[in-house]
Design a protein around this motif. Structure first.
Motif, PDB file in Angstrom:
ATOM      1  N   PHE A  31       0.780  -1.209  -0.128  1.00  0.00           N
ATOM      2  CA  PHE A  31      -0.025   0.056   0.026  1.00  0.00           C
ATOM      3  C   PHE A  31       0.873   1.163  -0.075  1.00  0.00           C
ATOM      4  CE2 PHE A  31      -2.667  -3.177   1.926  1.00  0.00           C
ATOM      5  CZ  PHE A  31      -3.942  -3.009   1.530  1.00  0.00           C
ATOM      6  N   ALA A  32       0.222   2.175  -0.489  1.00  0.00           N
ATOM      7  CA  ALA A  32       1.237   3.586  -0.697  1.00  0.00           C
ATOM      8  C   ALA A  32       1.307   4.205   0.651  1.00  0.00           C
ATOM      9  CB  ALA A  32       0.303   4.581  -1.443  1.00  0.00           C
ATOM     10  N   GLU A  33       0.423   3.629   1.549  1.00  0.00           N
ATOM     11  CA  GLU A  33       0.617   4.362   2.984  1.00  0.00           C
ATOM     12  C   GLU A  33       1.532   3.487   4.016  1.00  0.00           C
ATOM     13  OE1 GLU A  33      -2.473   3.130   1.832  1.00  0.00           O
ATOM     14  OE2 GLU A  33      -3.126   4.979   1.144  1.00  0.00           O
ATOM     15  N   ASP A  34       2.333   2.236   3.599  1.00  0.00           N
ATOM     16  CA  ASP A  34       3.394   1.577   4.252  1.00  0.00           C
ATOM     17  C   ASP A  34       4.258   2.298   4.128  1.00  0.00           C
ATOM     18  OD1 ASP A  34       4.532  -0.289   5.177  1.00  0.00           O
ATOM     19  OD2 ASP A  34       4.232  -2.120   3.966  1.00  0.00           O
ATOM     20  N   SER A  35       5.009   2.835   5.317  1.00  0.00           N
ATOM     21  CA  SER A  35       5.978   3.497   5.335  1.00  0.00           C
ATOM     22  C   SER A  35       6.973   2.713   5.939  1.00  0.00           C
ATOM     23  CB  SER A  35       5.896   4.611   6.530  1.00  0.00           C
ATOM     24  OG  SER A  35       5.489   4.215   7.666  1.00  0.00           O
ATOM     25  N   GLY A  38       0.670   0.840  -4.600  1.00  0.00           N
ATOM     26  CA  GLY A  38       1.995   1.168  -3.959  1.00  0.00           C
ATOM     27  C   GLY A  38       2.576   2.162  -4.856  1.00  0.00           C
ATOM     28  N   THR A  39       3.414   3.021  -4.509  1.00  0.00           N
ATOM     29  CA  THR A  39       3.994   4.119  -4.995  1.00  0.00           C
ATOM     30  C   THR A  39       5.239   3.315  -6.015  1.00  0.00           C
ATOM     31  OG1 THR A  39       5.921   4.369  -3.409  1.00  0.00           O
ATOM     32  CG2 THR A  39       3.925   5.677  -3.272  1.00  0.00           C
ATOM     33  N   GLN A  86       8.021   2.356  -4.167  1.00  0.00           N
ATOM     34  CA  GLN A  86       7.962   1.020  -3.295  1.00  0.00           C
ATOM     35  C   GLN A  86       7.757  -0.092  -4.366  1.00  0.00           C
ATOM     36  OE1 GLN A  86       4.060   1.945  -1.612  1.00  0.00           O
ATOM     37  NE2 GLN A  86       4.840   1.947   0.339  1.00  0.00           N
TER      38      GLN A  86
END
Length: 114
Positions: free
Chosen positions: A43-47, A77-78, A81
């Motif tokens: 996920f894009a939010e997964d830092s 995902g970005t 990522q």
């Protein structure tokens, strides 16, 4: 024979018996192992994706992971990522980056291998 010698021989025979039993039990358990799959949604939010992949990679490299296949699912995902995931897949041949719509087909393919 002295009591100390009898005790020492008894202990040595006991240890040998335990080692032999453990050897056979462990070899039987290895024959019954089943493949395990690790699924990681990206996920894009997964830092913490980088740390997560590093951790899994270290487990694979030192042999402490029972995972045979790692499935990374691109859930928005970005670009950074996804590049990280591609690099991970290149260095770990058990890993694969897929899209959500490919989940069923991918799992079916793994099922045919085992």
């Amino acid at each position: 024979m002295e009591p100390a010698e009898i005790t020492a021989l008894t202990v040595v025979f006991f240890i040998a018996a335990v080692e032999i039993c453990c050897f056979f039990v462990i070899s039987k358990l290895r024959g019954k192992s089943y493949p395990l799959y690790t699924v990681i949604p990206v996920f894009a939010e997964d830092s913490e994706l980088s740390q997560r992949l590093s951790y899994i990679g270290s487990l694979i490299e030192d042999g402490s992971s029972l995972t045979e296949h790692i499935i990374l699912i691109d859930c928005g995902g970005t670009a950074e990522q996804l590049e990280l995931c591609r690099t991970f897949c290149t260095s770990h041949h058990a890993a694969e980056l897929i899209l959500p719509e490919e989940i069923e087909e991918t799992l079916r393919n793994y099922q045919h291998f085992h």
